[in-house]
Each structure stands twice: as structure tokens, then as C-alpha cells.
Design a protein around this motif. Structure first.
Motif, PDB file in Angstrom:
ATOM      1  N   THR A  32       0.839  -1.198   0.000  1.00 46.81           N
ATOM      2  CA  THR A  32       0.000   0.000   0.000  1.00 46.81           C
ATOM      3  C   THR A  32       0.872   1.246   0.000  1.00 46.81           C
ATOM      4  N   LYS A  33       0.330   2.296  -0.523  1.00 43.82           N
ATOM      5  CA  LYS A  33       1.016   3.584  -0.496  1.00 43.82           C
ATOM      6  C   LYS A  33       1.282   3.996   0.948  1.00 43.82           C
ATOM      7  N   THR A  34       0.338   3.729   1.834  1.00 42.39           N
ATOM      8  CA  THR A  34       0.496   4.103   3.241  1.00 42.39           C
ATOM      9  C   THR A  34       1.710   3.420   3.856  1.00 42.39           C
ATOM     10  N   ALA A  35       1.909   2.135   3.590  1.00 35.29           N
ATOM     11  CA  ALA A  35       3.064   1.418   4.152  1.00 35.29           C
ATOM     12  C   ALA A  35       4.365   2.054   3.682  1.00 35.29           C
ATOM     13  N   PHE A  36       4.416   2.375   2.411  1.00 33.32           N
ATOM     14  CA  PHE A  36       5.636   2.979   1.886  1.00 33.32           C
ATOM     15  C   PHE A  36       5.857   4.369   2.490  1.00 33.32           C
ATOM     16  N   LEU A  37       4.782   5.139   2.641  1.00 38.79           N
ATOM     17  CA  LEU A  37       4.923   6.487   3.196  1.00 38.79           C
ATOM     18  C   LEU A  37       5.262   6.465   4.682  1.00 38.79           C
ATOM     19  N   VAL A  38       4.848   5.423   5.398  1.00 36.06           N
ATOM     20  CA  VAL A  38       5.286   5.266   6.790  1.00 36.06           C
ATOM     21  C   VAL A  38       6.806   5.120   6.830  1.00 36.06           C
ATOM     22  N   ILE A  39       7.354   4.332   5.922  1.00 33.47           N
ATOM     23  CA  ILE A  39       8.810   4.163   5.864  1.00 33.47           C
ATOM     24  C   ILE A  39       9.483   5.493   5.539  1.00 33.47           C
ATOM     25  N   ARG A  40       8.938   6.217   4.554  1.00 35.48           N
ATOM     26  CA  ARG A  40       9.485   7.540   4.233  1.00 35.48           C
ATOM     27  C   ARG A  40       9.503   8.424   5.466  1.00 35.48           C
ATOM     28  N   GLU A  41       8.394   8.447   6.177  1.00 38.88           N
ATOM     29  CA  GLU A  41       8.305   9.304   7.358  1.00 38.88           C
ATOM     30  C   GLU A  41       9.270   8.865   8.456  1.00 38.88           C
ATOM     31  N   CYS A  42       9.516   7.566   8.581  1.00 36.95           N
ATOM     32  CA  CYS A  42      10.520   7.100   9.553  1.00 36.95           C
ATOM     33  C   CYS A  42      11.890   7.671   9.201  1.00 36.95           C
ATOM     34  N   PHE A  43      12.241   7.664   7.923  1.00 36.17           N
ATOM     35  CA  PHE A  43      13.517   8.262   7.506  1.00 36.17           C
ATOM     36  C   PHE A  43      13.530   9.764   7.752  1.00 36.17           C
ATOM     37  N   TYR A  44      12.370  10.406   7.690  1.00 36.56           N
ATOM     38  CA  TYR A  44      12.280  11.842   7.942  1.00 36.56           C
ATOM     39  C   TYR A  44      12.262  12.158   9.439  1.00 36.56           C
ATOM     40  N   GLY A  45      12.207  11.132  10.284  1.00 36.62           N
ATOM     41  CA  GLY A  45      12.256  11.344  11.729  1.00 36.62           C
ATOM     42  C   GLY A  45      10.925  11.236  12.445  1.00 36.62           C
ATOM     43  N   THR A  46       9.858  10.920  11.740  1.00 33.02           N
ATOM     44  CA  THR A  46       8.556  10.742  12.375  1.00 33.02           C
ATOM     45  C   THR A  46       8.566   9.436  13.151  1.00 33.02           C
ATOM     46  N   THR A  47       8.039   9.443  14.375  1.00 33.94           N
ATOM     47  CA  THR A  47       8.039   8.232  15.196  1.00 33.94           C
ATOM     48  C   THR A  47       6.683   7.923  15.822  1.00 33.94           C
ATOM     49  N   ARG A  48       5.819   8.916  15.960  1.00 32.35           N
ATOM     50  CA  ARG A  48       4.585   8.723  16.710  1.00 32.35           C
ATOM     51  C   ARG A  48       3.378   8.585  15.789  1.00 32.35           C
ATOM     52  N   PHE A  49       2.444   7.747  16.226  1.00 36.88           N
ATOM     53  CA  PHE A  49       1.289   7.379  15.419  1.00 36.88           C
ATOM     54  C   PHE A  49       0.526   8.592  14.895  1.00 36.88           C
ATOM     55  N   ASP A  50       0.150   9.508  15.781  1.00 33.01           N
ATOM     56  CA  ASP A  50      -0.624  10.680  15.352  1.00 33.01           C
ATOM     57  C   ASP A  50       0.132  11.511  14.323  1.00 33.01           C
ATOM     58  N   ASP A  51       1.451  11.562  14.451  1.00 28.68           N
ATOM     59  CA  ASP A  51       2.258  12.311  13.488  1.00 28.68           C
ATOM     60  C   ASP A  51       2.281  11.616  12.129  1.00 28.68           C
ATOM     61  N   PHE A  52       2.316  10.268  12.129  1.00 28.97           N
ATOM     62  CA  PHE A  52       2.228   9.537  10.854  1.00 28.97           C
ATOM     63  C   PHE A  52       0.908   9.868  10.161  1.00 28.97           C
ATOM     64  N   VAL A  53      -0.187   9.818  10.923  1.00 26.25           N
ATOM     65  CA  VAL A  53      -1.511  10.091  10.349  1.00 26.25           C
ATOM     66  C   VAL A  53      -1.538  11.492   9.745  1.00 26.25           C
ATOM     67  N   ALA A  54      -1.050  12.476  10.495  1.00 23.95           N
ATOM     68  CA  ALA A  54      -1.085  13.866  10.019  1.00 23.95           C
ATOM     69  C   ALA A  54      -0.173  14.084   8.818  1.00 23.95           C
ATOM     70  N   ARG A  55       1.031  13.533   8.845  1.00 22.14           N
ATOM     71  CA  ARG A  55       2.005  13.795   7.788  1.00 22.14           C
ATOM     72  C   ARG A  55       1.705  13.031   6.507  1.00 22.14           C
TER      73      ARG A  55
END
Length: 190
Positions: A32-55
């Protein structure tokens, strides 16, 4: 143009690769696009669930499913944290296997920059110490790998106005907040 096969593999009809294909398995994992974007956000420094949803801009259930899938595949690992007065929660951080997806992420972005962007892409990826562009390429030569924490993400000078305005506005807000004394806090910011 295509890759070449060794002699015994040239007749491809007898050997359907099917489920043994590593590329197919990766696509199943990042289905899914969401799974891939979660990985992108991890590389960008996102760690928390609510921040993943927002970003990411995906629904909470979609992000939850993606995190569960990535956790099961040992791409991300939960790390407990607790704010004072709140219940314990998990942050999500890339594992070693997750970190090894960096070339996959960068190569997709590099291809998208070249073929899908009108004009200049909004972001560039450079070595933090040298400012040299980070690129993914296929090569038989051994080359040192740049770890993710040695990469700096920069706003491209000719980026789109909305992104530049958002970043500029954010920077000004943070700068003015850092100059404000604690005695002048805004109501409700305590």
C-alpha cells in the motif's frame, strides 16, 4: 534494452519464478502507499502514530494496518514512551532491515524527480558534511554507502511556492517562539 541471462536461464518458459521473486515479495510487503509512506516518514524522523496520520494524510486505521504489517515484517520496531500523566504508548523506529530500504526510497524519489515532477523537485538529498547530492545507481564497483543520518534533506531553491511559504512560515514561527520569554507564553500553551 533488457538484462541478459546466463545460457541455462535463457529459455524462461520452464522456470516461472512466481512467489520466489524477491521484488514480488517486497511489493507484497509494501503493498500500500500508506506502508511505503510510513517508511518515508521514519527516515524523515517521524516516530509517533498521530504524526504519521497527520504527515501522510491517511486514515488512522490505514496507518495502524501499515504499522502492524511493517512491525510483523521487522521493518519497524515499537519503542515505548510515556508523557507525564498519560498512558504508555509506542513510537516506531526503523530496524536494521528498515534502514536498508533507504536505497529503495531514494531510487523511487530519484526516478520520480526525473520523470514526474514539472520543473525542479521540491527536495534534494545531500551529504550533510559536503553538500554533495546523494544518488542511487546500479554499479559493479563497490562504493561506500551513506547512512541515513549523514543525509540532509534540503528545500530546492526553485521549489514550488506553497512549500516554500509553509517552510518559511514555520521557521519564522519557531524562531519567534524561541525568542519569546517564558513569562510571555500564549494562553493555553502551558
Amino acid at each position: 534494452m533488457a538484462m541478459n541471462f546466463e545460457e541455462r536461464l535463457r529459455d524462461r518458459d520452464p522456470w516461472p519464478i512466481g512467489d520466489e521473486c524477491s521484488a514480488g515479495r517486497v511489493l507484497d510487503l509494501l503493498s500500500t502507499k500508506t506502508a511505503f509512506l510510513v517508511i518515508r516518514e521514519c527516515f524523515y524522523g517521524t516516530t509517533r502514530f498521530d504524526d504519521f496520520v497527520a504527515r501522510i494524510g491517511a486514515s488512522a486505521p490505514a496507518v495502524s494496518r501499515a504499522l502492524a504489517q511493517l512491525k510483523a515484517a521487522q521493518i519497524v520496531a515499537p519503542v515505548p514512551y510515556q508523557k507525564p500523566g498519560s498512558r504508555a504508548r509506542d513510537e516506531y523506529r526503523l530496524t536494521k532491515a528498515g534502514e536498508e530500504l533507504l536505497p529503495v526510497l531514494l531510487s523511487l524519489m530519484q526516478w520520480g524527480d526525473a520523470h514526474l515532477q514539472e520543473g525542479r523537485p521540491p527536495l534534494s538529498f545531500v551529504e550533510a558534511d559536503t553538500g554533495r547530492p546523494v544518488r542511487v545507481r546500479v554499479s559493479a564497483d563497490p562504493a561506500p554507502q551513506t547512512p541515513s543520518d549523514d543525509i540532509e534533506i534540503r528545500l530546492h531553491p526553485a521549489c514550488r511556492a506553497p512549500l516554500a511559504a509553509a517552510v518559511g512560515g514555520t521557521r519564522e514561527r519557531h524562531d519567534s517562539e524561541s525568542r519569546r520569554s517564558p513569562d510571555h507564553a500564549e494562553p493555553g500553551s502551558e
